[in-house]
Design an enzyme around this catalytic site. Structure first.
Site, PDB file in Angstrom:
ATOM      1  N   HIS A 111       1.508   4.203  -3.118  1.00  5.37           N
ATOM      2  CA  HIS A 111       1.413   5.663  -3.122  1.00  5.37           C
ATOM      3  C   HIS A 111       2.537   6.286  -3.951  1.00  5.37           C
ATOM      4  CE1 HIS A 111      -1.928   6.461  -0.488  1.00  5.37           C
ATOM      5  NE2 HIS A 111      -1.416   5.806   0.532  1.00  5.37           N
ATOM      6  N   GLU A 168      -6.218   6.421  -1.463  1.00 12.61           N
ATOM      7  CA  GLU A 168      -6.074   5.287  -0.568  1.00 12.61           C
ATOM      8  C   GLU A 168      -6.537   3.996  -1.237  1.00 12.61           C
ATOM      9  OE1 GLU A 168      -4.597   5.205   2.540  1.00 12.61           O
ATOM     10  OE2 GLU A 168      -3.974   7.168   1.806  1.00 12.61           O
ATOM     11  N   HIS A 221       0.831  -1.200   0.000  1.00 14.24           N
ATOM     12  CA  HIS A 221       0.000   0.000   0.000  1.00 14.24           C
ATOM     13  C   HIS A 221       0.868   1.254   0.000  1.00 14.24           C
ATOM     14  CE1 HIS A 221      -3.370   2.659   1.239  1.00 14.24           C
ATOM     15  NE2 HIS A 221      -2.425   3.245   1.969  1.00 14.24           N
ATOM     16  N   GLU A 222       1.879   1.295   0.867  1.00 16.62           N
ATOM     17  CA  GLU A 222       2.725   2.483   0.957  1.00 16.62           C
ATOM     18  C   GLU A 222       3.515   2.694  -0.330  1.00 16.62           C
ATOM     19  OE1 GLU A 222       2.176   4.452   3.256  1.00 16.62           O
ATOM     20  OE2 GLU A 222       1.128   3.149   4.654  1.00 16.62           O
TER      21      GLU A 222
END
Length: 261
Positions: free
Chosen positions: A141, A200, A137-138
């Site tokens: 980004h 997100e 997820h990070e």
């Protein structure tokens, strides 16, 4: 001198001419398609500029929050991070993965590839796969250039509110500031926050893809967010939040990875 300071110093008539001609934003960047997300995004700042801005924040955080002293935890996090980063295909990023000694259940990424995990999140995760889900997820980004897009949106909103304030002052006199403030709130809740929630969910999608490529089970993302939902029952109203609700996130993840039984 900052862009906003230059705008504030312009005579009113000249400011309107500049804004009307699009001369403020056009030289700084343009809408371009992001290959990771498959959509066009407004980017007015470079990745290099963002990396410079985040460097001091990274140093400040390390000065204020101690690193986890257990090197086994640092090595575990680094191994998972490098596997996910390698699978992402982002070869021009100087990645760094650090576990911080804090009970906070959170993780973050700064432009330039600085990834931090707090001890509380590491302890909550039940497996390397669940840590990989957050790591994906990070790193998602970064692949999506969300930091550059958010900063660009905020810059564009600031310029737009300043222009509206100038226009309204001719019509509303002393009430122009209040009207501009209301406009700013409308843009924040109507544009910036929804885009953040979209970011997100995009990072979740990219994270599932990259963790699968790195050999981790995408279902671990679902099990992790189920655990997060049970641990964090209190949530703000979705339209006031920068994040989707846990329920919204789980539905999207289950569609990507399949439900965990």
């Amino acid at each position: 001198m900052s862009l906003m300071h230059r705008l504030n110093s312009l005579p009113r008539r000249r400011l309107l001419q500049v804004l009307g001609a699009g001369a403020v934003l056009a030289p700084l960047g343009a809408c371009s398609e992001n290959l990771a997300t498959g959509r066009r995004q407004l980017v007015l700042v470079s990745d290099e500029m963002l990396a410079q801005l985040s460097h001091q924040a990274w140093l400040d955080l390390q000065a204020q929050t101690p690193r986890v002293e257990d090197e086994r935890i640092q090595q575990r996090l680094g191994a998972i991070g490098r596997a996910i980063a390698d699978a992402s295909g982002l070869t021009n990023v100087n990645w760094e993965f650090v576990a911080f000694e804090s009970a906070e259940v959170n993780a973050f990424v700064l432009p330039g590839g600085k990834v931090g995990f707090f001890r509380g999140l590491i302890d909550l995760a039940a497996s390397d796969g669940e840590i990989a889900a957050v790591m994906g997820h990070e790193i998602g980004h970064v692949a999506a250039r969300h930091a550059a897009e958010r900063l660009s949106q905020q810059l564009a909103v600031s310029v737009g509110v300043r222009a509206a304030q100038v226009l309204l002052s001719e019509e509303m006199g002393e009430h122009a500031d209040e009207a501009a403030a209301a406009l700013g709130l409308g843009l924040m809740y109507g544009v910036v926050l929804p885009y953040s929630r979209q970011h997100e969910l995009e990072a979740d999608r990219l994270g599932v893809d990259v963790m699968r490529s790195a050999g981790y089970a995408p279902a671990d993302a679902v099990s992790f967010w189920r655990r997060m939902s049970a641990d964090n029952a209190a949530q703000p109203l979705a339209w006031l939040s920068t994040h989707p609700t846990n329920e919204e996130r789980l539905v999207a993840l289950e569609q990507l990875a399949g439900p965990v039984r």
